[in-house]
Design a protein around this motif. Structure first.
Motif, PDB file in Angstrom:
ATOM      1  N   VAL A   1      89.994 -92.464   4.031  1.00 52.07           N
ATOM      2  CA  VAL A   1      91.094 -92.096   3.076  1.00 52.07           C
ATOM      3  C   VAL A   1      90.318 -91.992   1.498  1.00 52.07           C
ATOM      4  CG1 VAL A   1      92.905 -92.369   4.457  1.00 52.07           C
ATOM      5  CG2 VAL A   1      92.222 -94.109   2.862  1.00 52.07           C
ATOM      6  N   TYR A   2      89.444 -93.090   1.347  1.00 55.95           N
ATOM      7  CA  TYR A   2      89.104 -93.183  -0.122  1.00 55.95           C
ATOM      8  C   TYR A   2      87.751 -92.332  -0.149  1.00 55.95           C
ATOM      9  CZ  TYR A   2      91.803 -97.069   0.213  1.00 55.95           C
ATOM     10  OH  TYR A   2      93.196 -98.259   0.320  1.00 55.95           O
ATOM     11  N   PHE A   3      87.138 -92.133   0.722  1.00 53.46           N
ATOM     12  CA  PHE A   3      86.144 -91.116   0.411  1.00 53.46           C
ATOM     13  C   PHE A   3      86.618 -89.495  -0.047  1.00 53.46           C
ATOM     14  CE2 PHE A   3      83.549 -87.511   2.448  1.00 53.46           C
ATOM     15  CZ  PHE A   3      82.352 -87.633   1.936  1.00 53.46           C
ATOM     16  N   GLN A   4      87.685 -89.249   0.856  1.00 56.85           N
ATOM     17  CA  GLN A   4      88.594 -88.015   0.481  1.00 56.85           C
ATOM     18  C   GLN A   4      89.401 -87.962  -0.730  1.00 56.85           C
ATOM     19  OE1 GLN A   4      88.830 -85.677   4.656  1.00 56.85           O
ATOM     20  NE2 GLN A   4      89.910 -87.746   4.733  1.00 56.85           N
ATOM     21  N   ASP A   5      89.557 -89.077  -1.208  1.00 59.31           N
ATOM     22  CA  ASP A   5      90.242 -89.170  -2.453  1.00 59.31           C
ATOM     23  C   ASP A   5      89.432 -89.238  -3.754  1.00 59.31           C
ATOM     24  OD1 ASP A   5      92.167 -89.655  -4.642  1.00 59.31           O
ATOM     25  OD2 ASP A   5      93.176 -91.127  -3.631  1.00 59.31           O
ATOM     26  N   VAL A   6      89.090 -88.244  -4.389  1.00 57.86           N
ATOM     27  CA  VAL A   6      88.322 -88.292  -5.487  1.00 57.86           C
ATOM     28  C   VAL A   6      88.635 -89.144  -6.817  1.00 57.86           C
ATOM     29  CG1 VAL A   6      87.003 -86.056  -4.932  1.00 57.86           C
ATOM     30  CG2 VAL A   6      88.935 -86.223  -6.406  1.00 57.86           C
ATOM     31  N   THR A   7      90.097 -89.655  -6.616  1.00 57.44           N
ATOM     32  CA  THR A   7      90.373 -90.431  -7.781  1.00 57.44           C
ATOM     33  C   THR A   7      89.971 -92.027  -7.604  1.00 57.44           C
ATOM     34  OG1 THR A   7      92.710 -90.889  -6.654  1.00 57.44           O
ATOM     35  CG2 THR A   7      92.401 -88.905  -8.076  1.00 57.44           C
ATOM     36  N   THR A   8      89.349 -92.213  -6.343  1.00 59.91           N
ATOM     37  CA  THR A   8      89.210 -93.478  -5.993  1.00 59.91           C
ATOM     38  C   THR A   8      87.745 -93.880  -5.847  1.00 59.91           C
ATOM     39  OG1 THR A   8      89.160 -93.137  -3.532  1.00 59.91           O
ATOM     40  CG2 THR A   8      91.277 -93.952  -4.484  1.00 59.91           C
TER      41      THR A   8
ATOM     42  N   CYS B   1      84.208 -94.818  -4.322  1.00 60.47           N
ATOM     43  CA  CYS B   1      83.556 -94.712  -2.868  1.00 60.47           C
ATOM     44  C   CYS B   1      82.058 -94.456  -3.067  1.00 60.47           C
ATOM     45  CB  CYS B   1      84.152 -93.561  -2.224  1.00 60.47           C
ATOM     46  SG  CYS B   1      83.339 -93.300  -0.751  1.00 60.47           S
ATOM     47  N   ASN B   2      81.455 -95.328  -2.451  1.00 59.15           N
ATOM     48  CA  ASN B   2      79.994 -95.752  -2.589  1.00 59.15           C
ATOM     49  C   ASN B   2      79.205 -94.433  -1.875  1.00 59.15           C
ATOM     50  OD1 ASN B   2      79.533 -97.921  -4.296  1.00 59.15           O
ATOM     51  ND2 ASN B   2      79.969 -99.031  -2.624  1.00 59.15           N
ATOM     52  N   LYS B   3      80.156 -94.028  -0.772  1.00 59.18           N
ATOM     53  CA  LYS B   3      79.559 -92.889  -0.032  1.00 59.18           C
ATOM     54  C   LYS B   3      79.652 -91.694  -0.769  1.00 59.18           C
ATOM     55  CE  LYS B   3      79.787 -92.643   4.434  1.00 59.18           C
ATOM     56  NZ  LYS B   3      78.387 -92.596   4.805  1.00 59.18           N
ATOM     57  N   ARG B   4      80.745 -91.272  -1.496  1.00 60.71           N
ATOM     58  CA  ARG B   4      80.883 -90.453  -2.431  1.00 60.71           C
ATOM     59  C   ARG B   4      80.162 -90.221  -3.681  1.00 60.71           C
ATOM     60  NH1 ARG B   4      85.942 -90.849  -2.938  1.00 60.71           N
ATOM     61  NH2 ARG B   4      85.693 -91.324  -5.027  1.00 60.71           N
ATOM     62  N   GLU B   5      80.144 -91.342  -4.406  1.00 62.78           N
ATOM     63  CA  GLU B   5      79.578 -91.482  -5.674  1.00 62.78           C
ATOM     64  C   GLU B   5      79.024 -93.073  -5.702  1.00 62.78           C
ATOM     65  OE1 GLU B   5      81.720 -90.366  -9.216  1.00 62.78           O
ATOM     66  OE2 GLU B   5      83.336 -90.017  -8.019  1.00 62.78           O
ATOM     67  N   PRO B   6      77.787 -93.165  -5.122  1.00 61.09           N
ATOM     68  CA  PRO B   6      76.897 -94.305  -5.140  1.00 61.09           C
ATOM     69  C   PRO B   6      77.114 -95.115  -6.342  1.00 61.09           C
ATOM     70  CG  PRO B   6      75.619 -92.294  -4.360  1.00 61.09           C
ATOM     71  CD  PRO B   6      76.832 -91.756  -4.858  1.00 61.09           C
ATOM     72  N   GLY B   7      77.363 -96.273  -5.961  1.00 59.54           N
ATOM     73  CA  GLY B   7      77.480 -97.305  -7.128  1.00 59.54           C
ATOM     74  C   GLY B   7      78.932 -97.490  -7.540  1.00 59.54           C
ATOM     75  N   THR B   8      79.610 -96.836  -7.177  1.00 58.10           N
ATOM     76  CA  THR B   8      81.124 -96.766  -7.780  1.00 58.10           C
ATOM     77  C   THR B   8      82.082 -98.060  -7.081  1.00 58.10           C
ATOM     78  OG1 THR B   8      81.793 -95.296  -6.414  1.00 58.10           O
ATOM     79  CG2 THR B   8      81.191 -94.529  -8.518  1.00 58.10           C
ATOM     80  N   GLY B   9      81.499 -98.442  -5.756  1.00 58.46           N
ATOM     81  CA  GLY B   9      82.480 -99.570  -5.047  1.00 58.46           C
ATOM     82  C   GLY B   9      82.830 -98.824  -3.955  1.00 58.46           C
ATOM     83  N   CYS B  10      83.530 -99.630  -3.208  1.00 55.50           N
ATOM     84  CA  CYS B  10      84.042 -99.638  -1.752  1.00 55.50           C
ATOM     85  C   CYS B  10      85.388 -99.961  -1.866  1.00 55.50           C
ATOM     86  CB  CYS B  10      83.173-100.050  -0.543  1.00 55.50           C
ATOM     87  SG  CYS B  10      84.014 -99.807   0.971  1.00 55.50           S
ATOM     88  N   SER B  11      86.227 -98.752  -2.012  1.00 52.77           N
ATOM     89  CA  SER B  11      87.962 -99.263  -1.860  1.00 52.77           C
ATOM     90  C   SER B  11      88.427 -99.664  -0.735  1.00 52.77           C
ATOM     91  CB  SER B  11      88.575 -97.915  -2.504  1.00 52.77           C
ATOM     92  OG  SER B  11      88.625 -97.301  -3.832  1.00 52.77           O
TER      93      SER B  11
END
Length: 333
Positions: free
Chosen positions: A123-130, A132-142
């Motif tokens: 759900v966090y990969f698909q929510d661009v407001t959270t 997510c290292n998979k979607r944006e490397p280095g941002t963290g894993c919600s």
């Protein structure tokens, strides 16, 4: 409204060339995954290379370097593959995995290669407001401290704890499938078990493929006539739900002794998890409930769970035991 370029190549070679000359471009076939990501803002390619029209939609028996095999074109639709008579008779685990996935409408659209390359449904990969290292490397894993019921218990890392969503990939892992890939340096073959990768420090990379690589086919070594197989999926509802845990298994008995067994799990890792330790423990012995549970526990010895995922250990053990005992009954008939 986002703008993007769209190209429809007439050959696999042209498709690879388009990708090589347009960094950041994306392949699209059935589109059941990519179109969702375009809508959500998860993906924003400048170019979409539509390969759905390429003549890669045939299922055929042929001879390979290691013997007789079934070759499945990358664009074969999930519904067509599940209904194919050779798949139903010799690879029941693949047919049942396909029918356990998505809905009839999506199976009519989704392709073999596209199914293997699905991205996580976290759900966090698909929510661009959270983060997510998979979607944006280095941002963290919600998902580490958030909703984690679907999280991995094997092979995860502090960078990513999500699971791979494909049912078909788990079924193919249990039959030792090989993926045929066309890249800028020509054609090569990759064991399906080596196609997907664990997250490590680079969770944004789902597979070992280069961005320019195009899957053109999947090859299945023809199973022994005495081999039986099936796919079991545990989920929150009877259809259109991703696996909490799934089990793909093949089995061949010699009398009452296990001659060959293959086990792959879904819903537990970043990739289909081939249970090699469990397989080794079972080969050569009698297949009963105690033996299966002990073998599964050997494999799960390295599992890491949280309060939300602890249930998966018992679920994997029970689902694998049930699946293999049913196969043993079928093999004994």
């Amino acid at each position: 409204m986002r703008t993007l370029a769209y190209r429809r190549p007439t050959s696999a070679e042209e498709a690879v060339e388009l990708m090589a000359s347009n960094p950041g471009a994306k392949f699209m076939a059935g589109g059941s995954n990519l179109v969702d990501h375009l809508k959500l803002g998860v993906a924003s390619p400048e170019l979409v290379v539509d390969v759905s029209g390429l003549p890669l939609d045939v299922v055929e028996e042929c001879e390979g370097e290691d013997g007789h095999l079934l070759r499945i074109g990358a664009n074969v639709r999930n519904s067509d593959l599940a209904a194919h008579p050779v798949v139903r008779s010799r690879f029941a685990v693949v047919a049942r995995a396909l029918l356990a996935g998505a809905s009839g409408q999506i199976r009519n659209q989704a392709t073999t290669a596209g199914n293997l390359l699905q991205r996580t449904r976290c759900v966090y990969f698909q929510d661009v407001t959270t983060p997510c290292n998979k979607r944006e490397p280095g941002t963290g894993c919600s998902a580490l401290d958030g909703y984690g019921r679907y999280n991995a218990i094997l092979g995860a890392s502090p960078e990513c704890v999500t699971t791979h969503p494909s049912d078909l990939a788990v079924g193919l892992a249990a039959v030792d499938a090989t993926v045929v890939v066309l890249g800028v340096d020509g054609e090569r073959r990759i064991p399906l078990e080596d196609l997907h990768r664990l997250p490590g420090e680079r969770p944004e990379a789902d597979t070992t493929l280069a961005p320019t690589d195009l899957i053109t086919a999947v090859e299945l070594p023809m199973s022994h006539p005495d081999t039986v197989s099936t796919y079991s999926k545990v989920r929150d509802r009877a259809s259109f739900a991703f696996a909490l845990v799934s089990v793909a298994a093949t089995l061949r008995l010699d009398g009452g002794t296990v001659d060959e067994v293959r086990i792959a799990w879904g819903g537990v890792a970043h990739k289909p998890w081939r249970a090699h330790l469990a397989e080794t423990a079972l080969v050569g012995g009698r297949l009963d409930e105690d033996a299966v549970r002990a073998a599964v526990d050997d494999e799960l010895d390295v599992a890491t769970t949280s309060a939300e995922t602890a249930f998966k250990v018992a679920m994997v053990r029970n689902a694998t035991t049930m699946t293999l005992l049913r196969l043993a009954e079928e093999a004994a008939r």
